[in-house]
Design a protein around this motif. Structure first.
Motif, short mmCIF file in Angstrom:
data_model
loop_
_atom_site.label_atom_id
_atom_site.label_comp_id
_atom_site.label_asym_id
_atom_site.label_seq_id
_atom_site.Cartn_x
_atom_site.Cartn_y
_atom_site.Cartn_z
N UNK A 17 0.84 -1.20 0.00
CA UNK A 17 0.00 0.00 0.00
C UNK A 17 0.87 1.25 0.00
N UNK A 18 1.52 1.48 -1.12
CA UNK A 18 2.33 2.69 -1.23
C UNK A 18 1.42 3.90 -1.39
N UNK A 19 1.71 5.00 -0.67
CA UNK A 19 0.88 6.20 -0.82
C UNK A 19 1.04 6.80 -2.22
N UNK A 20 0.03 7.54 -2.67
CA UNK A 20 0.14 8.22 -3.95
C UNK A 20 1.03 9.44 -3.82
N UNK A 21 1.40 10.04 -4.93
CA UNK A 21 2.25 11.23 -4.92
C UNK A 21 3.64 10.89 -4.43
N UNK A 22 4.17 11.72 -3.54
CA UNK A 22 5.48 11.44 -2.94
C UNK A 22 5.29 10.36 -1.87
N UNK A 23 6.08 9.30 -1.94
CA UNK A 23 5.92 8.20 -0.99
C UNK A 23 6.10 8.64 0.46
N UNK A 24 6.83 9.72 0.66
CA UNK A 24 7.15 10.13 2.03
C UNK A 24 6.11 11.08 2.61
N UNK A 25 5.13 11.52 1.81
CA UNK A 25 4.29 12.63 2.27
C UNK A 25 3.52 12.36 3.58
N UNK A 26 3.06 11.09 3.85
CA UNK A 26 2.32 10.91 5.12
C UNK A 26 3.19 11.13 6.36
N UNK A 27 4.50 11.06 6.20
CA UNK A 27 5.38 11.20 7.36
C UNK A 27 6.13 12.53 7.35
N UNK A 28 5.86 13.35 6.37
CA UNK A 28 6.71 14.52 6.14
C UNK A 28 6.21 15.75 6.91
N UNK A 29 7.14 16.44 7.57
CA UNK A 29 6.78 17.65 8.31
C UNK A 29 6.49 18.84 7.38
N UNK A 30 6.92 18.72 6.13
CA UNK A 30 6.76 19.86 5.21
C UNK A 30 5.70 19.59 4.15
N UNK A 31 4.84 18.60 4.41
CA UNK A 31 3.89 18.18 3.37
C UNK A 31 2.99 19.35 2.92
N UNK A 32 2.79 19.43 1.60
CA UNK A 32 1.92 20.48 1.04
C UNK A 32 0.65 19.77 0.56
N UNK A 33 -0.46 20.04 1.26
CA UNK A 33 -1.72 19.34 0.95
C UNK A 33 -2.13 19.65 -0.49
N UNK A 34 -2.65 18.62 -1.15
CA UNK A 34 -3.13 18.81 -2.52
C UNK A 34 -2.02 18.71 -3.56
N UNK A 35 -0.78 18.69 -3.12
CA UNK A 35 0.33 18.55 -4.07
C UNK A 35 1.12 17.27 -3.82
N UNK A 36 1.67 17.20 -2.59
CA UNK A 36 2.57 16.08 -2.30
C UNK A 36 1.83 14.73 -2.34
N UNK A 37 0.50 14.76 -2.10
CA UNK A 37 -0.25 13.50 -2.11
C UNK A 37 -0.73 13.13 -3.51
#
Ligand code: ATP
Ligand code: MG
Length: 331
Positions: A288-308
């Protein structure tokens, strides 16, 4: 360094395991280069695909694993050869001769029922047109070169008669007997005590100078990477997320995962001054790899609507390559 210095070039390598429950994308689009004579350290959490990537280079991935796509180009003196899709004859020629591999546990690659010497002799004679006596002399010289005492006697020892450190030295002697231009070392010192570990690293460095070979060193130990690496690649979930000189990546990582990884791993000489912080969240399950950037669920700098939604690719950032949308926004 120019393109002429590149020894091995990996582009969009994908190695998957086709299991009943689903597909494990162990290596999922790796881009990487190894330059002639350099040491490239590969770091990343357990399960991020370091070993599968290394085994893919030598085409040692067994079913249900298979290379789904990408290219692995080895630049030999005679011209470039493509390893993905290469036939068995070419692969046999390349293993040991151009690319050799040592593993964490030497017992996994040494035969238990043959002496150290006979295994080195066989490897040499498979690739070079030399007589038995000359190959045995080469074996003794190599055992001597890797610091095994009394090599004339040890050459007739079985692997179980040697200590862990000596076995790893014998494994290195065997790997280098055909003078490869690239040595892939997958956690070569993890099973050893700290003193022996330092000796083996020192040995690899000496041999690298003498033989002029490149080393791809897979390690979870940033202290080791800092000690020996020229370049460094940080992997996350089957991809390279940051790639640059070891100094750049270790001193000022740019990818949020590389930054978090460095904060979470002990480093030589820094252990006392620094508090280690675990990386937030869990590595997602392989199916179950996340969509977008694989790291986005754990990332402190995640940009909603982009990184996912948008998958980043490796782009040049501050003289290195980073795959993160934070930097793509600057472009
Ligand atoms: N034979 C196999 N069958 C199914 N899945 C596998 C197999 N070998 C590896 N994998 C999966 O591929 C992924 C990558 O594994 P790999 O061994 O390359 O990780 P690694 O980065 O080397 O980890 P470590 O630091 O623990 O050695 C993992 O999710 C692992 O479970
Ligand atoms: Mg591994």
């Amino acid at each position: 360094m120019g393109a002429d210095d590149v020894l091995l070039e990996i582009e969009d390598l994908r190695t998957h395991f086709l299991l009943d429950d689903g597909v494990v994308c162990a290596v999922d689009g790796v881009d990487l280069r190894v330059r002639k004579g350099e040491t490239l350290a590969i770091v990343g959490e357990s399960g991020c695909g370091k070993s599968v990537m290394a085994r893919s280079i030598l085409r040692l991935v067994d079913p249900p694993g298979q290379i789904e796509g990408g290219t692995i180009t080895l630049h030999r003196d005679g011209g470039p050869v493509e390893l993905v899709g290469a036939g068995q004859k070419l692969l046999r020629e390349i293993r040991w001769n151009d690319i050799a591999m040592v593993f964490q546990e030497p017992m996994a690659s040494l035969s238990l029922v043959h002496t150290i010497g006979s295994q080195i002799v066989e490897a040499v004679r498979l690739h070079e047109n030399v007589g038995k006596a000359a190959a045995r002399k080469r074996a003794i010289d190599m055992l001597d070169r890797v610091g095994i005492p009394m090599p004339q006697r040890r050459v007739d020892s079985y692997p179980f008669e040697l200590s862990g450190g000596m076995r790893q030295r014998a494994m290195i002697a065997m790997a280098l007997a055909c003078r490869p231009s690239l040595l892939i070392a997958d956690e070569p010192t993890t099973a050893l005590d700290v003193t022996t570990q330092a000796q083996i690293l020192e040995l690899l460095r000496d041999l690298q100078d003498d033989f002029g070979m490149a080393i791809m060193l897979i390690t979870h130990d940033l202290g080791v990477a800092a000690q020996v690496a020229d370049s460094m690649a940080v992997m996350y979930l089957g991809r390279v997320v940051e790639y640059g000189t070891a100094e750049q990546v270790l001193s000022a990582p740019r990818h949020p995962y590389a930054q978090a990884l460095l904060r979470s791993m002990p480093r030589l000489g820094q252990a006392r001054q620094r508090r280690l912080t675990a990386i937030r969240g869990m590595v997602p399950p392989p199916y179950a790899r996340p969509g977008g950037c694989f790291f986005h669920p754990r990332c402190d700098h995640v940009m909603a609507g982009r990184c996912d939604t948008v998958a980043p690719s490796l782009i040049p950032v501050d003289d290195r390559e980073v795959s993160c949308l934070l930097y793509e926004e600057d472009k």
